[in-house]
Design a protein around this motif. Structure first.
Motif, PDB file in Angstrom:
ATOM      1  N   CYS A 242      -0.272  10.515   1.702  1.00 12.62           N
ATOM      2  CA  CYS A 242      -0.682  10.170   0.942  1.00 12.62           C
ATOM      3  C   CYS A 242      -1.487   9.484   0.631  1.00 12.62           C
ATOM      4  N   ARG A 243      -1.837   9.186  -0.481  1.00 16.35           N
ATOM      5  CA  ARG A 243      -3.108   8.391  -0.809  1.00 16.35           C
ATOM      6  C   ARG A 243      -2.968   7.703  -1.826  1.00 16.35           C
ATOM      7  N   ASP A 244      -3.764   6.462  -0.860  1.00 18.00           N
ATOM      8  CA  ASP A 244      -3.136   4.947  -1.154  1.00 18.00           C
ATOM      9  C   ASP A 244      -3.743   4.037  -2.704  1.00 18.00           C
ATOM     10  N   SER A 245      -4.481   4.793  -3.548  1.00 17.20           N
ATOM     11  CA  SER A 245      -4.964   4.437  -4.628  1.00 17.20           C
ATOM     12  C   SER A 245      -4.026   4.926  -5.717  1.00 17.20           C
ATOM     13  N   ILE A 246      -3.592   6.470  -5.519  1.00 19.64           N
ATOM     14  CA  ILE A 246      -2.988   7.484  -6.303  1.00 19.64           C
ATOM     15  C   ILE A 246      -1.440   6.079  -6.387  1.00 19.64           C
ATOM     16  N   LEU A 247      -1.272   6.043  -5.277  1.00 20.86           N
ATOM     17  CA  LEU A 247       0.579   4.976  -5.618  1.00 20.86           C
ATOM     18  C   LEU A 247      -0.087   3.504  -6.031  1.00 20.86           C
ATOM     19  N   ALA A 248      -1.203   3.468  -5.884  1.00 19.03           N
ATOM     20  CA  ALA A 248      -0.604   1.380  -6.274  1.00 19.03           C
ATOM     21  C   ALA A 248      -1.392   1.371  -7.455  1.00 19.03           C
ATOM     22  N   ALA A 249      -2.047   2.339  -8.327  1.00 23.27           N
ATOM     23  CA  ALA A 249      -2.522   2.480  -9.355  1.00 23.27           C
ATOM     24  C   ALA A 249      -1.717   2.227 -10.806  1.00 23.27           C
TER      25      ALA A 249
END
Length: 317
Positions: A242-249
């Motif tokens: 996964c992509r950290d920032s894409i999940l967190a934003a």
């Protein structure tokens, strides 16, 4: 604006645009001024402060954290061992009437002194540690195991990430903070004291590995050893790329919107209904956190229904 940074709380970071404060209390004053200036410059009626910076080193709760008076004294005495930069941000936000959200696993706002301050100022606080990847999967899978009465003997989790977060967590003192947050989840869901034969001896291991080529991509890999009827062993493998920032934003955006809503609805103190978004939900000493994702989602919906005067739908014929 300059950041409130103490290199001792994140040794892998070497900030250059940082505040020069003689004491933690001075740091708080500067942060409060930043908040006021931002609000005025952007013509904002209301603001929310969200911490999405790096994980600080692990610090246990101490006497200085147990009351607002002792916390303020420690700030003025410049007790840098127990007052982290993130605590200064939280105090400044609450003092300026802004809801505060802790997006990392730092102790920060999850202390009695901050609970007391948020209630005194009538300010909502939420956190902590965004639930975006591996732990999100755990709070989905663990309730399934428990609901179907599938036993678990071991749960091994490892993470590979290459961004600044991974670099900071490569430091053992900082990883300890994250480890405590990640390890707390499945015990709470499984309730081993009630189901000792199924969950009384679960070996739970969590590891984070810094691997620079991954950059903002993240890989969470889990091996789960389960057993079913008559003790027959089985295994489950989960590989979450996964992509950290894409999940967190989106989590950050939802928490900002809901925290502002809570403020407008007159809610203050710990917002337990926002546990859905958090890996290590805040709770006072009289309550246990809810980790089951589906129970957490029910809490969100029930709170919103209550705000608008609706009742939960009935599915009985």
């Amino acid at each position: 604006m300059p950041a409130a940074l103490d290199h001792n709380f994140a040794k892998r970071l070497n900030g250059t645009h940082i505040k020069n404060a003689a004491t933690r209390w001075d740091m708080v004053k500067q942060l409060r001024e930043d908040i006021r200036n931002f609000k005025a410059a952007n013509n904002c009626d209301r603001i929310v402060v969200l911490w999405a910076a790096s994980t600080e080193i692990y610090i246990p709760m101490s006497e200085e954290h147990k009351s607002l008076a002792s916390l303020e004294k420690a700030m003025k005495d410049n007790n840098t061992e127990v007052i982290s930069p993130s605590m200064c941000y939280a105090y400044a936000a609450i003092a300026e009437g802004a809801p505060f959200i802790m997006g990392a696993p730092n102790l920060c706002v999850d202390i009695p002194a901050m609970w007391e301050f948020s209630k005194k100022q009538n300010i909502p606080i939420a956190g902590k540690d965004f639930k975006s990847g591996q732990t999100l999967m755990k709070t989905v899978l663990a309730p399934m195991f428990k609901t179907r009465m599938l036993g678990v003997s071991g749960w091994f989790s490892t993470n590979i990430l290459g961004n600044r977060d991974g670099e900071v967590l490569d430091q053992p003192e900082n990883f300890k903070t994250k480890e405590v947050s990640k390890l707390s989840v499945i015990d709470n869901i499984f309730e081993p004291e009630k189901f000792p034969d199924l969950y009384g001896d679960v070996y739970h291991k969590v590891r984070i590995n810094y691997y620079p080529p991954r950059k903002d991509n993240k890989e969470a890999w889990d091996n789960i050893d389960i057993f079913g009827w008559m003790g027959y062993p089985m295994e489950i493998k989960v590989n979450f790329l996964c992509r950290d920032s894409i999940l967190a934003a989106p989590i950050a955006l939802d928490l900002v919107i809901f925290s502002d809503l809570a403020m407008r609805a007159g809610m203050c103190g710990i917002q337990t209904w926002l546990s859905f978004f958090c890996k290590s939900p805040m709770h006072d000493f009289e309550h246990q956190p809810v980790h089951d994702l589906f129970q957490q989602w029910r809490m969100v919906k029930e709170t919103l229904r209550n705000m608008v005067g609706e009742t939960a739908p009935s599915y009985l014929d």
